[in-house]
Motif scaffolding. Sequence first.
Motif, PDB file in Angstrom:
ATOM      1  N   THR A  61       7.497  36.715  12.198  1.00  0.00           N
ATOM      2  CA  THR A  61       7.815  35.970  13.412  1.00  0.00           C
ATOM      3  C   THR A  61       7.280  36.689  14.647  1.00  0.00           C
ATOM      4  O   THR A  61       6.729  36.057  15.551  1.00  0.00           O
ATOM      5  CB  THR A  61       9.340  35.756  13.519  1.00  0.00           C
ATOM      6  OG1 THR A  61       9.784  35.064  12.357  1.00  0.00           O
ATOM      7  CG2 THR A  61       9.703  34.956  14.732  1.00  0.00           C
ATOM      8  N   GLN A 105      11.392  28.624  13.364  1.00  0.00           N
ATOM      9  CA  GLN A 105      12.147  28.901  12.138  1.00  0.00           C
ATOM     10  C   GLN A 105      13.442  28.086  12.076  1.00  0.00           C
ATOM     11  O   GLN A 105      13.795  27.543  11.053  1.00  0.00           O
ATOM     12  CB  GLN A 105      12.455  30.394  12.084  1.00  0.00           C
ATOM     13  CG  GLN A 105      12.881  30.879  10.728  1.00  0.00           C
ATOM     14  CD  GLN A 105      12.765  32.406  10.607  1.00  0.00           C
ATOM     15  OE1 GLN A 105      12.184  33.064  11.457  1.00  0.00           O
ATOM     16  NE2 GLN A 105      13.302  32.945   9.546  1.00  0.00           N
ATOM     17  N   ASP A 184       6.657  28.432  11.263  1.00  0.00           N
ATOM     18  CA  ASP A 184       7.444  29.615  10.934  1.00  0.00           C
ATOM     19  C   ASP A 184       8.503  29.224   9.912  1.00  0.00           C
ATOM     20  O   ASP A 184       9.493  28.586  10.248  1.00  0.00           O
ATOM     21  CB  ASP A 184       8.098  30.194  12.198  1.00  0.00           C
ATOM     22  CG  ASP A 184       8.654  31.593  11.955  1.00  0.00           C
ATOM     23  OD1 ASP A 184       8.606  32.054  10.800  1.00  0.00           O
ATOM     24  OD2 ASP A 184       9.138  32.208  12.919  1.00  0.00           O
ATOM     25  N   GLU A 185       8.267  29.562   8.678  1.00  0.00           N
ATOM     26  CA  GLU A 185       9.161  29.243   7.568  1.00  0.00           C
ATOM     27  C   GLU A 185       9.620  27.782   7.602  1.00  0.00           C
ATOM     28  O   GLU A 185      10.797  27.502   7.826  1.00  0.00           O
ATOM     29  CB  GLU A 185      10.383  30.165   7.597  1.00  0.00           C
ATOM     30  CG  GLU A 185       9.959  31.592   7.852  1.00  0.00           C
ATOM     31  CD  GLU A 185      10.697  32.582   7.008  1.00  0.00           C
ATOM     32  OE1 GLU A 185      11.521  32.171   6.180  1.00  0.00           O
ATOM     33  OE2 GLU A 185      10.413  33.781   7.170  1.00  0.00           O
TER      34      GLU A 185
END
Lengths: 260, 289
Positions: A61, A105, A184-185
Amino acid sequence: MSRENTITPVLPVREAEEEVVIRIKDLRKSFGDNHVLNGFNMELHQGENLVIMGKSGSGKTVMIKCLVGLMQPDSGSIEVMGKDIIKLDRTALDLLRADIGFLFQGSALYDSMTVRENLEFSLRRHKERFKDRADTETLVLEALKSVGLSHATALMPAELSGGMKRRVALARTLIMNPRIILYDEPTSGLDPITAKEIIELMRIIQARYRTSALIITHDVDCARVISDRMILLVDGINYAEGTYRELQRSADPQVKAFFK
Amino acid sequence: MINISRQGMILIIYTVPNSAYLWIYNCRDMHGIKGISGKVAGFFRLSGELSRFAGRYFAEVWKPPFEIRELLHQCYSVGNRSFPLVGITGFIIGLVLTLQTRPTLQEFGAVSWIPSMVGISIVREIGPVIIALVCAGRVASGIGAELGSMRVTEQIDAMEVSGTNPFKFLVVTRITATTLMVPVLVIFGDVLALYGSFLIEHLKGNVSFQLYFNQVFNSLEFSDLIPDTVKTFFFGLAIGLVGCFKGYYCAKGTVGVGTAANTAVVAASMLIFILDFIAVLISDIFYEL
Ligand SMILES: Nc1ncnc2c1ncn2[C@@H]1O[C@H](COP(=O)(O)OP(=O)(O)OP(=O)(O)O)[C@@H](O)[C@H]1O
Ligand SMILES: [Mg+2]
């Protein structure tokens, strides 16, 4: 229906692959004594899906936050579409960011606004950019339709499930018609079925909008399905690089640990 | 009668040391350092960071784009959040103050002074400070928690990436809103406090509405009112600044949001007292001239 039949990896677009859209050189970032990135290098090519894998807390991140100027790296250079992110002033940076979609995320929807307002918010500073495309209303509906949530315009984020939030967040980045999307994820915190739906959605988007994508994940299934190329981030450096198959066959214990 | 005034005293005796204790406790909590030197260092570091934050506000507030719609929305939200509480507090202050002063003045046969005495103390000191404190409790904590949770859930980052300057959109609008609205709330509270005081006088001394307010306004001079109104703008500024500062730089996690809201109230209250002291000092100097 087996997964192998429904989802096949997107083939890299050969002729366009030469153009580099993101180039990171020797990126370093520490928080006090915590040396998170220690000389990370990466290149993202036009039309490519690049997956970055790494353990929790390995600095994934931090790395993409440096990439969009949300964090200042200690040293190193970051070029996005030929422009050095670190040296840009605010106006130029905002202009460049309009070309980069960022899926956070935790989705990061504005929870005091409805779904519609969430989507409109991205457009408010880039009105000129969309003058010729369509009016705001059409853009919002189009973006929501492409993630299959046309009916949710009036809902508040608190009324959405985790999977729906992720879709709305995806719609919010799509509405800008970005050239690069940073995920992000995208599948973290979702059940396997919803995760698969999101991955499928990412593939459709990639095919339709011809975007380049940087995908951060520790979901091996996601990586297998979507990646053209992979980078393993270990100890703040790009520890290993290659296609999914190449890395899967690697004898290195650190690499093997990811594929268990 | 005596009962009520004693309760008032107990309330004051209880509240002041208690908030002082809370503040000291929080200082230790915030910086994780023990001992007096640590506290002093922490205090100066906090003041330094806060004044830099204020500097950034003053640098950005003049620059376009002006988020007018969001500013109006914030003004509405500050007013809407606080006005019932401010109204009730003001009204009760008026009642209590008059009830407490009455017996003493009666002893000297000076009951007719009540409107001027109570009027001056409410408009010049008690009204602004107590209502600003109420706003600190209500608004600063609200802003701290709101911005804190936006920080923790990366909404501020998302805003930044989407090309909207979050400092302008979230911070500048909120600070401007409190700066404009706290004076309005103070005036509203003052009016209700005076009305409460009038009610007591009307019931106990049979004073008419006109007579009461004539006396109040006769004792207040316009030149007195200016510094007292100006300081309420600074109270509003302090409330907005501290709330936004705590929220904007909130530590990660839900604990961070709680701490942001909590310390925002304590720091804003402290700042209000300090500003009030400075305001009194300054107006005193002008009075001497
Ligand atoms: N703002 C910050 N201040 C101090 N340390 C930070 C900050 N942000 C991240 N870190 C530290 O940097 C390291 C990497 O964090 P990062 O969030 O990039 O991990 P990650 O790879 O994204 O992990 P995950 O898969 O859990 O999301 C962690 O050790 C974290 O403590
Ligand atoms: Mg992460």
